[in-house]
Design a protein around this motif. Sequence first.
Motif, PDB file in Angstrom:
ATOM      1  N   VAL A  66      -4.064 -10.933  10.727  1.00 33.91           N
ATOM      2  CA  VAL A  66      -4.021 -10.719   9.277  1.00 33.91           C
ATOM      3  C   VAL A  66      -5.223 -11.384   8.619  1.00 33.91           C
ATOM      4  O   VAL A  66      -5.842 -10.799   7.721  1.00 33.91           O
ATOM      5  N   GLU A  67      -5.589 -12.559   9.069  1.00 35.63           N
ATOM      6  CA  GLU A  67      -6.761 -13.238   8.508  1.00 35.63           C
ATOM      7  C   GLU A  67      -8.030 -12.417   8.757  1.00 35.63           C
ATOM      8  O   GLU A  67      -8.911 -12.348   7.891  1.00 35.63           O
ATOM      9  N   GLU A  68      -8.099 -11.765   9.901  1.00 34.16           N
ATOM     10  CA  GLU A  68      -9.250 -10.898  10.193  1.00 34.16           C
ATOM     11  C   GLU A  68      -9.307  -9.725   9.194  1.00 34.16           C
ATOM     12  O   GLU A  68     -10.381  -9.363   8.706  1.00 34.16           O
ATOM     13  N   ILE A  69      -8.152  -9.150   8.897  1.00 36.30           N
ATOM     14  CA  ILE A  69      -8.105  -8.056   7.912  1.00 36.30           C
ATOM     15  C   ILE A  69      -8.514  -8.587   6.527  1.00 36.30           C
ATOM     16  O   ILE A  69      -9.274  -7.932   5.806  1.00 36.30           O
ATOM     17  N   LYS A 127      -8.530  -0.607  -0.044  1.00 36.45           N
ATOM     18  CA  LYS A 127      -7.138  -0.144  -0.080  1.00 36.45           C
ATOM     19  C   LYS A 127      -6.618   0.077   1.335  1.00 36.45           C
ATOM     20  O   LYS A 127      -5.494  -0.320   1.660  1.00 36.45           O
ATOM     21  N   MET A 128      -7.435   0.689   2.197  1.00 35.07           N
ATOM     22  CA  MET A 128      -7.015   0.913   3.582  1.00 35.07           C
ATOM     23  C   MET A 128      -6.699  -0.426   4.249  1.00 35.07           C
ATOM     24  O   MET A 128      -5.663  -0.573   4.903  1.00 35.07           O
ATOM     25  N   TYR A 129      -7.584  -1.410   4.066  1.00 34.25           N
ATOM     26  CA  TYR A 129      -7.349  -2.722   4.674  1.00 34.25           C
ATOM     27  C   TYR A 129      -6.164  -3.437   4.016  1.00 34.25           C
ATOM     28  O   TYR A 129      -5.398  -4.118   4.704  1.00 34.25           O
ATOM     29  N   ALA A 130      -5.998  -3.271   2.717  1.00 37.48           N
ATOM     30  CA  ALA A 130      -4.827  -3.869   2.049  1.00 37.48           C
ATOM     31  C   ALA A 130      -3.544  -3.272   2.614  1.00 37.48           C
ATOM     32  O   ALA A 130      -2.564  -3.993   2.859  1.00 37.48           O
ATOM     33  N   ASP A 131      -3.548  -1.950   2.845  1.00 38.03           N
ATOM     34  CA  ASP A 131      -2.374  -1.305   3.455  1.00 38.03           C
ATOM     35  C   ASP A 131      -2.149  -1.820   4.872  1.00 38.03           C
ATOM     36  O   ASP A 131      -1.007  -2.087   5.271  1.00 38.03           O
ATOM     37  N   GLN A 132      -3.226  -1.978   5.655  1.00 37.32           N
ATOM     38  CA  GLN A 132      -3.086  -2.510   7.015  1.00 37.32           C
ATOM     39  C   GLN A 132      -2.506  -3.926   6.985  1.00 37.32           C
ATOM     40  O   GLN A 132      -1.614  -4.258   7.780  1.00 37.32           O
ATOM     41  N   ALA A 133      -3.005  -4.753   6.078  1.00 38.41           N
ATOM     42  CA  ALA A 133      -2.490  -6.126   5.959  1.00 38.41           C
ATOM     43  C   ALA A 133      -1.014  -6.096   5.600  1.00 38.41           C
ATOM     44  O   ALA A 133      -0.205  -6.826   6.190  1.00 38.41           O
ATOM     45  N   THR A 134      -0.655  -5.252   4.634  1.00 42.52           N
ATOM     46  CA  THR A 134       0.745  -5.152   4.218  1.00 42.52           C
ATOM     47  C   THR A 134       1.628  -4.714   5.380  1.00 42.52           C
ATOM     48  O   THR A 134       2.698  -5.296   5.610  1.00 42.52           O
ATOM     49  N   MET A 135       1.183  -3.715   6.113  1.00 48.00           N
ATOM     50  CA  MET A 135       1.977  -3.229   7.247  1.00 48.00           C
ATOM     51  C   MET A 135       2.223  -4.347   8.258  1.00 48.00           C
ATOM     52  O   MET A 135       3.356  -4.543   8.725  1.00 48.00           O
ATOM     53  N   GLU A 136       1.177  -5.085   8.578  1.00 51.47           N
ATOM     54  CA  GLU A 136       1.311  -6.187   9.539  1.00 51.47           C
ATOM     55  C   GLU A 136       2.184  -7.308   8.980  1.00 51.47           C
ATOM     56  O   GLU A 136       3.035  -7.855   9.683  1.00 51.47           O
ATOM     57  N   LEU A 137       1.959  -7.650   7.725  1.00 43.85           N
ATOM     58  CA  LEU A 137       2.725  -8.746   7.116  1.00 43.85           C
ATOM     59  C   LEU A 137       4.206  -8.417   7.011  1.00 43.85           C
ATOM     60  O   LEU A 137       5.056  -9.281   7.249  1.00 43.85           O
ATOM     61  N   VAL A 138       4.533  -7.186   6.655  1.00 43.36           N
ATOM     62  CA  VAL A 138       5.946  -6.814   6.524  1.00 43.36           C
ATOM     63  C   VAL A 138       6.625  -6.865   7.894  1.00 43.36           C
ATOM     64  O   VAL A 138       7.710  -7.442   8.032  1.00 43.36           O
ATOM     65  N   ARG A 139       5.997  -6.295   8.920  1.00 40.96           N
ATOM     66  CA  ARG A 139       6.589  -6.346  10.274  1.00 40.96           C
ATOM     67  C   ARG A 139       6.785  -7.790  10.728  1.00 40.96           C
ATOM     68  O   ARG A 139       7.834  -8.148  11.272  1.00 40.96           O
ATOM     69  N   HIS A 140       5.753  -8.596  10.510  1.00 39.99           N
ATOM     70  CA  HIS A 140       5.783 -10.006  10.884  1.00 39.99           C
ATOM     71  C   HIS A 140       6.920 -10.732  10.157  1.00 39.99           C
ATOM     72  O   HIS A 140       7.703 -11.461  10.776  1.00 39.99           O
ATOM     73  N   SER A 141       7.021 -10.516   8.864  1.00 38.42           N
ATOM     74  CA  SER A 141       8.048 -11.189   8.052  1.00 38.42           C
ATOM     75  C   SER A 141       9.450 -10.789   8.476  1.00 38.42           C
ATOM     76  O   SER A 141      10.341 -11.639   8.584  1.00 38.42           O
TER      77      SER A 141
END
Length: 187
Positions: A18-21, A36-50
């Motif tokens: 996530v820090e890399e994104i 926006k694409m990277y924000a969506d990627q971060a969100t996807m990873e953060l939600v799964r992680h959470s």
Amino acid sequence: MGHGGNVIDELMTDHREVEEIFGKIEALPSGGKNRKMYADQATMELVRHSVAEEAYLYPAVRKHVAGGGALADKELEDHAKAERIMKDLESCEPDDARFDALMASLMSEIRMHVEDEEQNLFPRLRAACPPDALDDLGDKVRQAKKTAPTRPHPAAPDKPPANKMLAPGAGLVDRLRDALTGRGKPD
């Protein structure tokens, strides 16, 4: 997603990804469409992680760590704040006046949360929990991330058993929506 190792190693690898994104977002100019694409990627990873942390990590913290209930509750509060920011960010395009402020707020919130987990929660859990239990938790977290939602759902339950029952269904719907819209993928 799904790196191997015990729960702490797994989650710390997620943190680095996530820090890399975040670094990619920060390297782009304000208003750049790839933000926006990277924000969506971060969100996807953060939600799964959470979702995985809420289903397995925090119950283990409550069970094994002295004062773990208060520690887990604080982490859940951090997740709730981040999820509300991600929900607001979801409807913003990179040229929206709110995008940069929301992105900065999310990065700050996540970076503080990561530092707290890595400096406080993880060492305490490692000291209190047997290695084989940490390995088992790593496997459970990896499995949970495979079926977890990819979009923020602030009203969804964040504690077992309700979160474990509802997350896979929401995850399926989210992944279908992502596939149909190309969310998180380059144009």
